[in-house]
Motif scaffolding. Structure first.
Motif, PDB file in Angstrom:
ATOM      1  N   ARG A 149     -33.910   1.745 -31.732  1.00 53.67           N
ATOM      2  CA  ARG A 149     -34.274   0.339 -31.955  1.00 53.67           C
ATOM      3  C   ARG A 149     -33.052  -0.568 -32.097  1.00 53.67           C
ATOM      4  O   ARG A 149     -33.008  -1.663 -31.525  1.00 53.67           O
ATOM      5  CB  ARG A 149     -35.171   0.219 -33.184  1.00 53.67           C
ATOM      6  N   LYS A 150     -32.047  -0.134 -32.847  1.00 55.99           N
ATOM      7  CA  LYS A 150     -30.859  -0.966 -33.040  1.00 55.99           C
ATOM      8  C   LYS A 150     -30.141  -1.193 -31.721  1.00 55.99           C
ATOM      9  O   LYS A 150     -29.752  -2.327 -31.384  1.00 55.99           O
ATOM     10  CB  LYS A 150     -29.919  -0.318 -34.060  1.00 55.99           C
ATOM     11  N   GLU A 151     -29.953  -0.128 -30.943  1.00 51.29           N
ATOM     12  CA  GLU A 151     -29.278  -0.242 -29.646  1.00 51.29           C
ATOM     13  C   GLU A 151     -30.097  -1.098 -28.692  1.00 51.29           C
ATOM     14  O   GLU A 151     -29.553  -1.926 -27.952  1.00 51.29           O
ATOM     15  CB  GLU A 151     -29.062   1.153 -29.049  1.00 51.29           C
ATOM     16  N   MET A 152     -31.412  -0.931 -28.693  1.00 55.73           N
ATOM     17  CA  MET A 152     -32.270  -1.697 -27.800  1.00 55.73           C
ATOM     18  C   MET A 152     -32.266  -3.171 -28.157  1.00 55.73           C
ATOM     19  O   MET A 152     -32.194  -4.037 -27.274  1.00 55.73           O
ATOM     20  CB  MET A 152     -33.695  -1.147 -27.825  1.00 55.73           C
ATOM     21  N   ASP A 153     -32.331  -3.497 -29.448  1.00 58.09           N
ATOM     22  CA  ASP A 153     -32.340  -4.900 -29.858  1.00 58.09           C
ATOM     23  C   ASP A 153     -31.028  -5.583 -29.485  1.00 58.09           C
ATOM     24  O   ASP A 153     -31.017  -6.766 -29.134  1.00 58.09           O
ATOM     25  CB  ASP A 153     -32.593  -5.013 -31.356  1.00 58.09           C
ATOM     26  N   SER A 154     -29.933  -4.847 -29.548  1.00 56.95           N
ATOM     27  CA  SER A 154     -28.647  -5.402 -29.128  1.00 56.95           C
ATOM     28  C   SER A 154     -28.667  -5.733 -27.637  1.00 56.95           C
ATOM     29  O   SER A 154     -28.224  -6.803 -27.211  1.00 56.95           O
ATOM     30  CB  SER A 154     -27.525  -4.408 -29.434  1.00 56.95           C
ATOM     31  N   LEU A 155     -29.193  -4.814 -26.831  1.00 60.88           N
ATOM     32  CA  LEU A 155     -29.310  -5.054 -25.386  1.00 60.88           C
ATOM     33  C   LEU A 155     -30.231  -6.230 -25.098  1.00 60.88           C
ATOM     34  O   LEU A 155     -29.935  -7.074 -24.244  1.00 60.88           O
ATOM     35  CB  LEU A 155     -29.797  -3.796 -24.686  1.00 60.88           C
ATOM     36  N   LEU A 206     -34.427   2.319 -19.057  1.00 64.08           N
ATOM     37  CA  LEU A 206     -33.218   1.851 -19.723  1.00 64.08           C
ATOM     38  C   LEU A 206     -32.784   2.744 -20.878  1.00 64.08           C
ATOM     39  O   LEU A 206     -31.597   2.836 -21.193  1.00 64.08           O
ATOM     40  CB  LEU A 206     -33.418   0.418 -20.230  1.00 64.08           C
ATOM     41  N   PHE A 207     -33.749   3.409 -21.526  1.00 61.21           N
ATOM     42  CA  PHE A 207     -33.398   4.269 -22.652  1.00 61.21           C
ATOM     43  C   PHE A 207     -33.971   5.666 -22.501  1.00 61.21           C
ATOM     44  O   PHE A 207     -34.314   6.326 -23.480  1.00 61.21           O
ATOM     45  CB  PHE A 207     -33.841   3.611 -23.973  1.00 61.21           C
ATOM     46  N   GLY A 208     -34.082   6.115 -21.260  1.00 63.35           N
ATOM     47  CA  GLY A 208     -34.476   7.501 -21.055  1.00 63.35           C
ATOM     48  C   GLY A 208     -35.788   7.687 -20.333  1.00 63.35           C
ATOM     49  O   GLY A 208     -36.089   6.998 -19.355  1.00 63.35           O
ATOM     50  N   GLN A 209     -36.587   8.609 -20.818  1.00 61.34           N
ATOM     51  CA  GLN A 209     -37.776   9.066 -20.103  1.00 61.34           C
ATOM     52  C   GLN A 209     -39.004   8.175 -20.272  1.00 61.34           C
ATOM     53  O   GLN A 209     -40.007   8.386 -19.585  1.00 61.34           O
ATOM     54  CB  GLN A 209     -38.135  10.488 -20.573  1.00 61.34           C
ATOM     55  N   HIS A 210     -38.947   7.214 -21.178  1.00 65.10           N
ATOM     56  CA  HIS A 210     -40.144   6.439 -21.504  1.00 65.10           C
ATOM     57  C   HIS A 210     -39.895   4.938 -21.375  1.00 65.10           C
ATOM     58  O   HIS A 210     -38.811   4.447 -21.675  1.00 65.10           O
ATOM     59  CB  HIS A 210     -40.620   6.771 -22.923  1.00 65.10           C
ATOM     60  N   ILE A 211     -40.917   4.218 -20.939  1.00 60.56           N
ATOM     61  CA  ILE A 211     -40.852   2.759 -20.855  1.00 60.56           C
ATOM     62  C   ILE A 211     -40.810   2.173 -22.264  1.00 60.56           C
ATOM     63  O   ILE A 211     -41.612   2.537 -23.126  1.00 60.56           O
ATOM     64  CB  ILE A 211     -42.069   2.205 -20.096  1.00 60.56           C
ATOM     65  N   THR A 212     -39.872   1.276 -22.482  1.00 60.06           N
ATOM     66  CA  THR A 212     -39.745   0.592 -23.772  1.00 60.06           C
ATOM     67  C   THR A 212     -39.889  -0.908 -23.579  1.00 60.06           C
ATOM     68  O   THR A 212     -39.990  -1.417 -22.450  1.00 60.06           O
ATOM     69  CB  THR A 212     -38.379   0.880 -24.418  1.00 60.06           C
ATOM     70  N   GLU A 213     -39.839  -1.613 -24.694  1.00 60.16           N
ATOM     71  CA  GLU A 213     -39.848  -3.078 -24.655  1.00 60.16           C
ATOM     72  C   GLU A 213     -38.739  -3.608 -23.751  1.00 60.16           C
ATOM     73  O   GLU A 213     -38.931  -4.595 -23.027  1.00 60.16           O
ATOM     74  CB  GLU A 213     -39.664  -3.622 -26.075  1.00 60.16           C
ATOM     75  N   ALA A 214     -37.589  -2.977 -23.770  1.00 55.91           N
ATOM     76  CA  ALA A 214     -36.459  -3.443 -22.971  1.00 55.91           C
ATOM     77  C   ALA A 214     -36.778  -3.419 -21.478  1.00 55.91           C
ATOM     78  O   ALA A 214     -36.412  -4.341 -20.734  1.00 55.91           O
ATOM     79  CB  ALA A 214     -35.222  -2.590 -23.260  1.00 55.91           C
ATOM     80  N   ASP A 215     -37.456  -2.381 -21.012  1.00 50.31           N
ATOM     81  CA  ASP A 215     -37.821  -2.289 -19.592  1.00 50.31           C
ATOM     82  C   ASP A 215     -38.775  -3.408 -19.194  1.00 50.31           C
ATOM     83  O   ASP A 215     -38.617  -4.033 -18.146  1.00 50.31           O
ATOM     84  CB  ASP A 215     -38.478  -0.935 -19.309  1.00 50.31           C
ATOM     85  N   VAL A 216     -39.769  -3.653 -20.035  1.00 49.43           N
ATOM     86  CA  VAL A 216     -40.756  -4.688 -19.727  1.00 49.43           C
ATOM     87  C   VAL A 216     -40.093  -6.047 -19.632  1.00 49.43           C
ATOM     88  O   VAL A 216     -40.329  -6.813 -18.686  1.00 49.43           O
ATOM     89  CB  VAL A 216     -41.870  -4.701 -20.796  1.00 49.43           C
ATOM     90  N   ARG A 217     -39.227  -6.359 -20.587  1.00 49.76           N
ATOM     91  CA  ARG A 217     -38.623  -7.693 -20.634  1.00 49.76           C
ATOM     92  C   ARG A 217     -37.597  -7.906 -19.526  1.00 49.76           C
ATOM     93  O   ARG A 217     -37.427  -9.028 -19.036  1.00 49.76           O
ATOM     94  CB  ARG A 217     -38.005  -7.920 -22.011  1.00 49.76           C
ATOM     95  N   LEU A 218     -36.932  -6.854 -19.100  1.00 49.07           N
ATOM     96  CA  LEU A 218     -35.977  -6.987 -17.992  1.00 49.07           C
ATOM     97  C   LEU A 218     -36.680  -6.995 -16.637  1.00 49.07           C
ATOM     98  O   LEU A 218     -36.331  -7.765 -15.742  1.00 49.07           O
ATOM     99  CB  LEU A 218     -34.967  -5.844 -18.043  1.00 49.07           C
ATOM    100  N   TYR A 219     -37.669  -6.144 -16.487  1.00 42.73           N
ATOM    101  CA  TYR A 219     -38.353  -5.950 -15.205  1.00 42.73           C
ATOM    102  C   TYR A 219     -38.876  -7.251 -14.596  1.00 42.73           C
ATOM    103  O   TYR A 219     -38.731  -7.498 -13.399  1.00 42.73           O
ATOM    104  CB  TYR A 219     -39.502  -4.965 -15.393  1.00 42.73           C
ATOM    105  N   THR A 220     -39.468  -8.112 -15.426  1.00 43.01           N
ATOM    106  CA  THR A 220     -40.122  -9.296 -14.867  1.00 43.01           C
ATOM    107  C   THR A 220     -39.122 -10.288 -14.284  1.00 43.01           C
ATOM    108  O   THR A 220     -39.498 -11.122 -13.456  1.00 43.01           O
ATOM    109  CB  THR A 220     -41.009  -9.980 -15.927  1.00 43.01           C
ATOM    110  N   THR A 221     -37.873 -10.214 -14.708  1.00 44.66           N
ATOM    111  CA  THR A 221     -36.828 -11.020 -14.070  1.00 44.66           C
ATOM    112  C   THR A 221     -36.295 -10.334 -12.820  1.00 44.66           C
ATOM    113  O   THR A 221     -36.166 -10.951 -11.756  1.00 44.66           O
ATOM    114  CB  THR A 221     -35.668 -11.281 -15.045  1.00 44.66           C
TER     115      THR A 221
END
Length: 251
Positions: A149-155, A206-221
């Motif tokens: 979570r900390k690494e993802m929120d930074s990204l 972005l963070f391995g084998q599973h879709i996270t919030e980071a993937d969703v938010r980046l993907y749409t751009t």
């Protein structure tokens, strides 16, 4: 202008109830696209209704045209999204934006910030879902797993500033100096993503084998980059398909 409706679910005012809430979206808008992805991935089709606001122009703003969505809002009968905002707050003078999460019972807006809404959708309605869809039971497969979570929120912070919002800073730049600054930051961040994705632990998402919030938010751009932001917003130093960034199939 910041989003002005920032309530959350569950709360005393907005409890978790099936069929109570409506999510107003448009399928072209990248900010609304985030919410429709999470709505689908969570299996909330029978819990929260989607209403498409299918048209936009200079005089009406977002409105119901009947071309792909309804001719009028099935909840209130409104023809324009502005009418719905004014129902929530008659003195509202901010931007009329989507997505918008709406409480049918109270006839008011819950939230119109896309990042807030997807986090509400991640787990607020889990008590109404089968155990396997609940975030607390998904462990490392959760949308916001504790171990990253900390690494993802930074990204997420720099991705939002320089990529999600960055393409608009480039497209609406009012001077050459502003354009040069923001297009440079945009492509520096895309290069930073390339480096991030080159690490084995960041595959296939972005963070391995599973879709996270980071993937969703980046993907749409990213999915709109080559067809919209490159030609129309002048984000044209390079196309995404010319790099190594893998656009995950999140839909």
């Amino acid at each position: 202008m910041p989003s002005q409706f920032r309530h959350t679910i569950p709360s005393e005012r907005f409890p978790v109830e099936k069929g109570r809430y409506v999510l107003y979206i448009n399928y072209v808008c990248p900010w609304a696209h985030r919410t429709t992805i999470v709505h689908a991935l969570k299996g909330l089709e029978d819990v929260i209704d989607l209403v498409e606001v299918d048209a936009r122009d200079a005089s009406h703003g977002w409105f119901f045209s009947g071309r792909s969505g309804p001719k009028k809002d099935p909840v209130s009968g409104a023809r324009c999204l502005k009418e719905i905002y004014l129902k929530a707050d008659p003195s509202f003078n901010g931007r009329i934006t989507i997505p918008l999460l709406w409480d049918q019972r109270q006839g008011t807006a819950v939230n119109n910030d896309s990042a807030d809404i997807i986090r509400i959708l991640f787990d607020a309605f889990d008590p109404l879902l089968p155990p396997e869809r609940r975030e607390v039971n998904k462990g490392v497969a959760a949308f916001r797993p504790l171990h990253i979570r900390k690494e993802m929120d930074s990204l997420l912070l720099w991705v939002f500033d320089t990529i999600n919002n960055g393409v608009y800073k480039v497209g609406f730049a009012t001077s050459q100096a502003s354009y040069d600054e923001h297009v440079s930051k945009l492509f520096q961040s895309l290069d930073r993503l390339e480096e991030h994705l080159s690490q084995p632990k960041h595959y296939p998402y972005l963070f391995g084998q599973h879709i996270t919030e980071a993937d969703v938010r980046l993907y749409t751009t990213l999915i709109r980059f080559d067809v919209a932001y490159y030609p129309f917003f002048k984000c044209n130093l390079k196309m995404i398909h010319q790099g190594r960034i893998r656009i995950c199939d999140c839909q």
